[in-house]
Design an enzyme around this catalytic site. Structure first.
Site, PDB file in Angstrom:
ATOM      1  N   CYS A  69      83.642 -54.318 -14.254  1.00 54.43           N
ATOM      2  CA  CYS A  69      83.686 -54.000 -12.818  1.00 54.43           C
ATOM      3  C   CYS A  69      85.034 -54.287 -12.171  1.00 54.43           C
ATOM      4  O   CYS A  69      85.461 -53.547 -11.282  1.00 54.43           O
ATOM      5  CB  CYS A  69      82.544 -54.691 -12.100  1.00 54.43           C
ATOM      6  SG  CYS A  69      80.949 -53.965 -12.591  1.00 54.43           S
ATOM      7  N   ASP A 128      76.643 -56.381  -7.748  1.00 51.70           N
ATOM      8  CA  ASP A 128      75.836 -55.527  -8.589  1.00 51.70           C
ATOM      9  C   ASP A 128      74.407 -55.690  -8.060  1.00 51.70           C
ATOM     10  O   ASP A 128      73.950 -56.827  -7.847  1.00 51.70           O
ATOM     11  CB  ASP A 128      75.929 -56.110 -10.015  1.00 51.70           C
ATOM     12  CG  ASP A 128      76.167 -55.081 -11.090  1.00 51.70           C
ATOM     13  OD1 ASP A 128      76.547 -53.950 -10.786  1.00 51.70           O
ATOM     14  OD2 ASP A 128      75.972 -55.455 -12.264  1.00 51.70           O
ATOM     15  N   LYS A 138      76.416 -52.247  -4.999  1.00 51.95           N
ATOM     16  CA  LYS A 138      76.681 -51.112  -5.894  1.00 51.95           C
ATOM     17  C   LYS A 138      75.740 -51.167  -7.089  1.00 51.95           C
ATOM     18  O   LYS A 138      75.107 -52.204  -7.323  1.00 51.95           O
ATOM     19  CB  LYS A 138      78.140 -51.155  -6.359  1.00 51.95           C
ATOM     20  CG  LYS A 138      78.437 -52.413  -7.141  1.00 51.95           C
ATOM     21  CD  LYS A 138      79.887 -52.489  -7.501  1.00 51.95           C
ATOM     22  CE  LYS A 138      80.131 -53.655  -8.424  1.00 51.95           C
ATOM     23  NZ  LYS A 138      79.364 -53.625  -9.678  1.00 51.95           N
ATOM     24  N   HIS A 173      70.016 -57.680 -15.501  1.00 47.71           N
ATOM     25  CA  HIS A 173      70.812 -58.608 -14.690  1.00 47.71           C
ATOM     26  C   HIS A 173      70.929 -58.070 -13.261  1.00 47.71           C
ATOM     27  O   HIS A 173      70.813 -56.862 -13.030  1.00 47.71           O
ATOM     28  CB  HIS A 173      72.226 -58.770 -15.286  1.00 47.71           C
ATOM     29  CG  HIS A 173      72.993 -57.482 -15.279  1.00 47.71           C
ATOM     30  ND1 HIS A 173      72.851 -56.530 -16.269  1.00 47.71           N
ATOM     31  CD2 HIS A 173      73.859 -56.950 -14.380  1.00 47.71           C
ATOM     32  CE1 HIS A 173      73.598 -55.485 -15.977  1.00 47.71           C
ATOM     33  NE2 HIS A 173      74.224 -55.701 -14.831  1.00 47.71           N
ATOM     34  N   ASP A 204      81.724 -59.032  -7.805  1.00 47.23           N
ATOM     35  CA  ASP A 204      80.543 -59.483  -8.570  1.00 47.23           C
ATOM     36  C   ASP A 204      80.545 -60.958  -9.005  1.00 47.23           C
ATOM     37  O   ASP A 204      80.174 -61.263 -10.152  1.00 47.23           O
ATOM     38  CB  ASP A 204      80.342 -58.583  -9.800  1.00 47.23           C
ATOM     39  CG  ASP A 204      80.118 -57.129  -9.435  1.00 47.23           C
ATOM     40  OD1 ASP A 204      80.249 -56.775  -8.251  1.00 47.23           O
ATOM     41  OD2 ASP A 204      79.822 -56.329 -10.339  1.00 47.23           O
TER      42      ASP A 204
HETATM   43  C1  VGL Z   1      79.268 -55.744 -14.907  1.00 50.48           C
HETATM   44  C2  VGL Z   1      78.346 -55.342 -16.963  1.00 50.48           C
HETATM   45  C3  VGL Z   1      77.237 -54.787 -16.375  1.00 50.48           C
HETATM   46  C4  VGL Z   1      80.396 -56.324 -14.114  1.00 50.48           C
HETATM   47  C5  VGL Z   1      78.172 -55.183 -14.301  1.00 50.48           C
HETATM   48  O1  VGL Z   1      80.174 -56.768 -12.970  1.00 50.48           O
HETATM   49  O2  VGL Z   1      81.523 -56.337 -14.633  1.00 50.48           O
HETATM   50  N1  VGL Z   1      79.346 -55.807 -16.235  1.00 50.48           N
HETATM   51  N2  VGL Z   1      77.161 -54.705 -15.045  1.00 50.48           N
HETATM   52 ZN    ZN Z   2      75.407 -54.249 -13.901  1.00 44.50          ZN
END
Ligand code: VGL
Ligand code: ZN
Length: 180
Positions: free
Chosen positions: A128, A47, A87, A62, A9
């Protein structure tokens, strides 16, 4: 016996200026770029949420599929990435782990490519990266976490340390990029 770099991510929305920008999120990019050549396989995750995801009851909106925020950081060496995972594509779940990718069955892909060892880096340490590393251990991979190539949300101060403890306790090996 191959080793894969799993870049979690490293997307605009998790970098400073993004919708869920984490402190020094962009600092991981040059560290990761330098590491890529040492691996048999380089895999990224993104993400990739639908706009109406239940995930947004917990988080600011996001990484909505197809938006600028969901794109990989522009300085990441894109041409070195062998496989891109998506994902969190389902509107019913969070999809924190790269092993929940919906475009590729990651465990099968890694086994088919004879990967035994995974090095996890990217964003974010407390969500993540952590979930991906814990799943990697569960799936039986030797799992390393590169501590100078990750950054945390730290919703509560110390969440990064707790996440590192949890990964270590589960069997992940924590190391710095210089040691690889
Ligand atoms: C993530 C919060 C919400 C991450 C993804 O990539 O760690 N954190 N969605
Ligand atoms: Zn997320």
């Amino acid at each position: 016996m191959k080793k894969a770099l799993l870049i979690v991510d490293v997307q605009n929305d998790f970098c400073p200026g993004g919708a869920l920008g984490v402190k020094e999120g962009d600092k991981v990019v040059p560290v990761i770029n330098k590491l890529m050549k040492q691996f048999d396989l380089v895999i990224s995750s993104q993400d990739w949420h639908p706009a109406d995801s239940v995930h947004f009851e917990k988080w600011p909106v996001h990484c909505v599929a197809g938006t600028w925020g969901a794109q990989l950081h522009a300085d990441l060496k894109d041409h070195k990435i062998d496989l891109k995972l998506r994902k969190g594509t389902d509107n019913e779940d969070d999809g924190y782990s790269a092993f929940e990718a919906t475009n590729v069955a990651l465990t099968k892909y890694l086994r088919d490519h004879e990967v035994t060892t995974i090095y996890v880096c990217g964003l974010t340490t407390d969500y993540c990266v952590k979930q991906t590393a814990l799943d990697a251990v569960k799936q039986g991979f030797h799992t390393f976490v590169i501590t100078d190539a990750i950054a945390a949300v730290n919703a509560q101060p110390g969440d990064d340390r707790s996440a590192l403890h949890e990964m270590y306790a589960a069997g992940c090996i924590l190391m710095e990029s210089e040691e690889i």
